[in-house]
Design a protein around this motif. Sequence first.
Motif, PDB file in Angstrom:
ATOM      1  N   ASP A 152      -6.830  -2.173 -15.521  1.00 52.48           N
ATOM      2  CA  ASP A 152      -7.678  -2.636 -14.419  1.00 52.48           C
ATOM      3  C   ASP A 152      -6.902  -2.597 -13.113  1.00 52.48           C
ATOM      4  OD1 ASP A 152      -9.680  -3.126 -16.240  1.00 52.48           O
ATOM      5  OD2 ASP A 152      -9.117  -5.220 -16.536  1.00 52.48           O
ATOM      6  N   THR A 153      -7.574  -2.130 -12.060  1.00 49.27           N
ATOM      7  CA  THR A 153      -6.935  -2.060 -10.749  1.00 49.27           C
ATOM      8  C   THR A 153      -7.073  -3.387 -10.015  1.00 49.27           C
ATOM      9  OG1 THR A 153      -8.962  -1.247  -9.713  1.00 49.27           O
ATOM     10  CG2 THR A 153      -7.434   0.399 -10.570  1.00 49.27           C
ATOM     11  N   LEU A 154      -6.120  -3.645  -9.121  1.00 51.05           N
ATOM     12  CA  LEU A 154      -6.223  -4.822  -8.258  1.00 51.05           C
ATOM     13  C   LEU A 154      -7.165  -4.544  -7.088  1.00 51.05           C
ATOM     14  CD1 LEU A 154      -2.459  -5.905  -8.129  1.00 51.05           C
ATOM     15  CD2 LEU A 154      -4.227  -6.509  -9.800  1.00 51.05           C
ATOM     16  N   THR A 155      -7.102  -3.326  -6.559  1.00 47.60           N
ATOM     17  CA  THR A 155      -8.005  -2.857  -5.511  1.00 47.60           C
ATOM     18  C   THR A 155      -7.769  -1.360  -5.344  1.00 47.60           C
ATOM     19  OG1 THR A 155      -8.831  -3.257  -3.258  1.00 47.60           O
ATOM     20  CG2 THR A 155      -6.450  -3.207  -3.552  1.00 47.60           C
ATOM     21  N   THR A 156      -8.481  -0.742  -4.414  1.00 48.02           N
ATOM     22  CA  THR A 156      -8.338   0.691  -4.142  1.00 48.02           C
ATOM     23  C   THR A 156      -8.186   0.896  -2.644  1.00 48.02           C
ATOM     24  OG1 THR A 156      -9.714   1.241  -6.051  1.00 48.02           O
ATOM     25  CG2 THR A 156      -9.395   2.959  -4.417  1.00 48.02           C
ATOM     26  N   VAL A 157      -7.250   1.752  -2.259  1.00 49.81           N
ATOM     27  CA  VAL A 157      -7.055   2.115  -0.849  1.00 49.81           C
ATOM     28  C   VAL A 157      -7.486   3.569  -0.683  1.00 49.81           C
ATOM     29  CG1 VAL A 157      -5.416   2.352   1.049  1.00 49.81           C
ATOM     30  CG2 VAL A 157      -5.156   0.486  -0.605  1.00 49.81           C
ATOM     31  N   THR A 158      -8.356   3.820   0.301  1.00 55.34           N
ATOM     32  CA  THR A 158      -8.924   5.155   0.508  1.00 55.34           C
ATOM     33  C   THR A 158      -8.626   5.638   1.917  1.00 55.34           C
ATOM     34  OG1 THR A 158     -10.738   4.622  -1.006  1.00 55.34           O
ATOM     35  CG2 THR A 158     -11.033   6.531   0.426  1.00 55.34           C
ATOM     36  N   ARG A 159      -8.158   6.858   2.016  1.00 59.29           N
ATOM     37  CA  ARG A 159      -7.948   7.479   3.331  1.00 59.29           C
ATOM     38  C   ARG A 159      -9.206   8.246   3.707  1.00 59.29           C
ATOM     39  NH1 ARG A 159      -2.990  11.524   5.215  1.00 59.29           N
ATOM     40  NH2 ARG A 159      -3.539  11.537   7.441  1.00 59.29           N
ATOM     41  N   LEU A 160      -9.750   7.954   4.887  1.00 61.55           N
ATOM     42  CA  LEU A 160     -11.025   8.538   5.311  1.00 61.55           C
ATOM     43  C   LEU A 160     -10.881   9.606   6.397  1.00 61.55           C
ATOM     44  CD1 LEU A 160     -13.163   5.278   5.440  1.00 61.55           C
ATOM     45  CD2 LEU A 160     -13.001   6.945   3.588  1.00 61.55           C
ATOM     46  N   ASP A 161      -9.714   9.701   7.009  1.00 61.03           N
ATOM     47  CA  ASP A 161      -9.514  10.683   8.073  1.00 61.03           C
ATOM     48  C   ASP A 161      -8.172  11.377   7.853  1.00 61.03           C
ATOM     49  OD1 ASP A 161      -9.791  12.168  10.390  1.00 61.03           O
ATOM     50  OD2 ASP A 161      -8.958  10.594  11.673  1.00 61.03           O
ATOM     51  N   SER A 209       0.846  -1.201   0.000  1.00 61.87           N
ATOM     52  CA  SER A 209       0.000   0.000   0.000  1.00 61.87           C
ATOM     53  C   SER A 209       0.878   1.246   0.000  1.00 61.87           C
ATOM     54  CB  SER A 209      -0.906   0.005   1.232  1.00 61.87           C
ATOM     55  OG  SER A 209      -1.616   1.229   1.314  1.00 61.87           O
ATOM     56  N   PRO A 210       0.586   2.213  -0.870  1.00 64.60           N
ATOM     57  CA  PRO A 210       1.376   3.455  -0.887  1.00 64.60           C
ATOM     58  C   PRO A 210       0.898   4.500   0.118  1.00 64.60           C
ATOM     59  CG  PRO A 210      -0.172   3.463  -2.695  1.00 64.60           C
ATOM     60  CD  PRO A 210      -0.373   2.159  -1.988  1.00 64.60           C
ATOM     61  N   ILE A 211      -0.289   4.291   0.725  1.00 65.76           N
ATOM     62  CA  ILE A 211      -0.850   5.275   1.660  1.00 65.76           C
ATOM     63  C   ILE A 211      -1.471   4.554   2.847  1.00 65.76           C
ATOM     64  CG2 ILE A 211      -1.336   6.951  -0.160  1.00 65.76           C
ATOM     65  CD1 ILE A 211      -4.291   6.099   0.007  1.00 65.76           C
ATOM     66  N   ASN A 212      -1.782   5.335   3.884  1.00 63.73           N
ATOM     67  CA  ASN A 212      -2.587   4.819   4.994  1.00 63.73           C
ATOM     68  C   ASN A 212      -4.061   4.907   4.605  1.00 63.73           C
ATOM     69  OD1 ASN A 212      -0.194   4.639   6.459  1.00 63.73           O
ATOM     70  ND2 ASN A 212      -0.474   6.644   7.406  1.00 63.73           N
ATOM     71  N   GLY A 213      -4.810   3.879   4.903  1.00 64.29           N
ATOM     72  CA  GLY A 213      -6.227   3.931   4.552  1.00 64.29           C
ATOM     73  C   GLY A 213      -6.906   2.599   4.703  1.00 64.29           C
ATOM     74  N   PHE A 214      -8.039   2.471   3.998  1.00 65.55           N
ATOM     75  CA  PHE A 214      -8.857   1.271   4.071  1.00 65.55           C
ATOM     76  C   PHE A 214      -9.010   0.697   2.671  1.00 65.55           C
ATOM     77  CE2 PHE A 214      -9.810   3.684   7.790  1.00 65.55           C
ATOM     78  CZ  PHE A 214      -9.991   2.739   8.785  1.00 65.55           C
ATOM     79  N   PRO A 215      -8.600  -0.577   2.479  1.00 67.11           N
ATOM     80  CA  PRO A 215      -8.666  -1.165   1.138  1.00 67.11           C
ATOM     81  C   PRO A 215     -10.042  -1.719   0.810  1.00 67.11           C
ATOM     82  CG  PRO A 215      -7.620  -2.684   2.649  1.00 67.11           C
ATOM     83  CD  PRO A 215      -7.924  -1.450   3.445  1.00 67.11           C
ATOM     84  N   ASP A 216     -10.370  -1.682  -0.457  1.00 67.81           N
ATOM     85  CA  ASP A 216     -11.593  -2.280  -0.971  1.00 67.81           C
ATOM     86  C   ASP A 216     -11.348  -3.773  -1.206  1.00 67.81           C
ATOM     87  OD1 ASP A 216     -14.141  -2.524  -1.902  1.00 67.81           O
ATOM     88  OD2 ASP A 216     -13.929  -1.086  -3.557  1.00 67.81           O
TER      89      ASP A 216
END
Length: 392
Positions: A199-208, A176-183
């Motif tokens: 096509d992506t393997l998954t997505t990591v999203t930072r929520l805070d 993961s390149p960032i802190n967050g929550f993966p799909d």
Amino acid sequence: MRSRYSPPTTLAACLLALTLFLGLASASLAQEAPPPAEVGVIAMTEQPVSRRSTVPGRAVASQQAEIRPRVGGVVTEILYAPGQPVTVGTPMFRLDAASYEAAVSSAEAGVARADAALTQAQTSLRRSEQLEGSGVTSADVDSARATAAEAEADLQSARAALRVAQIELSWTEITSPINGFPDVAKVSVGDLVTAGQADTLTTVTRLDPIYVDMIEPSARLLSIRDEIDSGALRMNETLKVSLTLENGRSFNGTGSLVSPGVQVSTTTGTVAVRFQFDNPNRIILPGMFVRGDVELGTVQAFLVPQRAATRERDGSLTVWVAGEGNLAEQRRIETSGSFENAWVVTEGLAEGDQVIVDGLSSLRAGAEVVPVPVTLDAQGVVQDVPAEAAAD
């Protein structure tokens, strides 16, 4: 024979009776005239009022990374759990690394060969330098020196190739390149992936923290600037923003300005102003629609309860006032928005005007009224003012 002539006294008596009847009727009507109606009024006092703007907004992730492979290979492991937090460097996928390990071994052998060639070239150079003039010409020395320099360059190239091979080997473990929550993963073990695929393997999203883009019409921004330039609006040092969620619940937290917006949409005529909110409990998710309440500053204005104002057909607002001689008078007012359950009135009223808030149903212009001071509670219910308070 009987005469048909009526004596004059009979006609006089009829006229007298009619006069008495009309007089009694007038007296009766005078006695039945209704007294002036009592109306509840609130005295207007100009005061500093918070200038607010309520605008729609949409949540945007502060950071979002789409995970793609840098090298090709077969997925051998999925190393994360969807929805569980990850940090920078957390392994997420592993690819078959056999071919990349072989490439590293080959590059290491290349470095060893280049290193040996450099050692041989440097030895030959030293020997040539020692024997120069004794069977070895200066041209031979120059050739040996060039061969040594070429061998050194070959060693550097071999080391660079080894570094590339090691990097590609490390890329077989996707992190993961960032802190967050993966799909959830969009691939399965055994799938073949390629370097830089669409096509992506998954997505990591930072929520805070979370970003919220507030959509403000450009025309309203211009009017706010005019208020600031004229001195009518005194801006706060920092903008205060609160949010209301889709279910009507207030979000616990205030936002800070990230970007004031520098471009107007050519399709909607709006500007996106971005704010940042702390979101430790992940209540706000990207894509969620919210309503923002932006506190811009303060203006000097009158607060008129919304129940006292009437919206006319042309869109204007009017209120009833107990004017001079306690005669009902209808006034047109100008507002700059609302504050809680009141209109913020900037034009149309003066200090001390008695705005009628109760007993509006039967009012007409010029009708005499009896103003009674009242107040409105938080629910908008009329409450009488105590006599001693009204006297003050």
